[in-house]
Enzyme design. Structure first.
Site, PDB file in Angstrom:
ATOM      1  N   CYS A 140     115.340 -63.866  21.732  1.00  0.00           N
ATOM      2  CA  CYS A 140     116.291 -64.647  20.857  1.00  0.00           C
ATOM      3  C   CYS A 140     116.674 -66.181  21.606  1.00  0.00           C
ATOM      4  O   CYS A 140     115.806 -66.592  22.499  1.00  0.00           O
ATOM      5  CB  CYS A 140     117.521 -64.094  20.475  1.00  0.00           C
ATOM      6  SG  CYS A 140     118.916 -63.787  21.914  1.00  0.00           S
TER       7      CYS A 140
ATOM      8  N   ARG B 287     121.632 -61.059  20.763  1.00  0.00           N
ATOM      9  CA  ARG B 287     120.720 -60.408  19.865  1.00  0.00           C
ATOM     10  C   ARG B 287     119.630 -59.432  20.532  1.00  0.00           C
ATOM     11  O   ARG B 287     119.600 -58.392  20.532  1.00  0.00           O
ATOM     12  CB  ARG B 287     120.294 -61.259  18.888  1.00  0.00           C
ATOM     13  CG  ARG B 287     121.252 -61.894  18.047  1.00  0.00           C
ATOM     14  CD  ARG B 287     120.669 -62.852  16.922  1.00  0.00           C
ATOM     15  NE  ARG B 287     120.133 -64.051  17.598  1.00  0.00           N
ATOM     16  CZ  ARG B 287     119.509 -65.054  17.207  1.00  0.00           C
ATOM     17  NH1 ARG B 287     119.317 -65.062  15.908  1.00  0.00           N
ATOM     18  NH2 ARG B 287     119.334 -66.008  17.976  1.00  0.00           N
TER      19      ARG B 287
ATOM     20  N   ASP C  32     122.643 -65.206  14.200  1.00  0.00           N
ATOM     21  CA  ASP C  32     123.422 -65.282  15.586  1.00  0.00           C
ATOM     22  C   ASP C  32     124.802 -65.188  15.774  1.00  0.00           C
ATOM     23  O   ASP C  32     125.377 -66.043  15.077  1.00  0.00           O
ATOM     24  CB  ASP C  32     122.910 -66.679  16.256  1.00  0.00           C
ATOM     25  CG  ASP C  32     123.272 -66.790  17.652  1.00  0.00           C
ATOM     26  OD1 ASP C  32     124.068 -65.937  18.223  1.00  0.00           O
ATOM     27  OD2 ASP C  32     122.591 -67.836  18.454  1.00  0.00           O
TER      28      ASP C  32
END
Length: 154
Positions: free
Chosen positions: A8, A14, A122
């Protein structure tokens, strides 16, 4: 040993969740799962406290993970690279030294929604339940990935 890398942006929200989730669903003697970020702001740091908390709430401990920066050597080291969103996808592909390396990179949610290139949002600056919904999304996705990997003929 088959090696999978989750990527990420900062490697604190994440990808640490995806790393912990997938590793928990695979035999540790046959698979290694790691994570990295396309940005280098959080190298050496633990995952975001909210990622740690949602993981802990679901009996998963990701607190010992440390952020690291994605680099070109990861193409050689890992068999599969899952990215969380289209920006990560472009950033990782830009570092790929050849077509073989590019073929290792996949959008993670394509495991649930083939060919749709859906982003994992996100949660860093998002809504209050953002970490919970990202956790659920990644849990479902990692279940599909684990099933494919463990039923694949050797």
């Amino acid at each position: 040993m088959y090696k999978i890398l989750m990527v990420c942006l900062g490697n604190i929200c994440r990808s640490p969740l995806a790393e912990g989730l997938l590793q928990s669903k695979l035999p540790k003697d046959k698979f290694r799962v790691d994570s990295a970020g396309t940005g280098n702001w959080h190298v050496g740091q633990t995952p975001d406290a909210r990622s740690i908390a949602i993981a802990k709430l679901n009996n998963l401990d990701i607190s010992s993970q440390r952020g690291r920066h994605f680099n070109v050597n990861d193409f050689e080291e890992y068999d599969q690279i899952y990215v969380m969103d289209s920006t990560n996808y472009k950033d990782v592909l830009a570092l790929a030294p050849n077509e073989s390396a590019k073929s290792k990179v996949k959008m993670i949610l394509n495991e649930l929604f083939p060919g749709e290139n859906v982003d994992v949002p996100d949660p860093y600056f998002g809504m209050e339940n953002g970490f919970e919904s990202v956790y659920k999304m990644l849990d479902e996705c990692c279940e599909v990935i684990a099933e494919k990997l463990t039923t694949k003929p050797e």
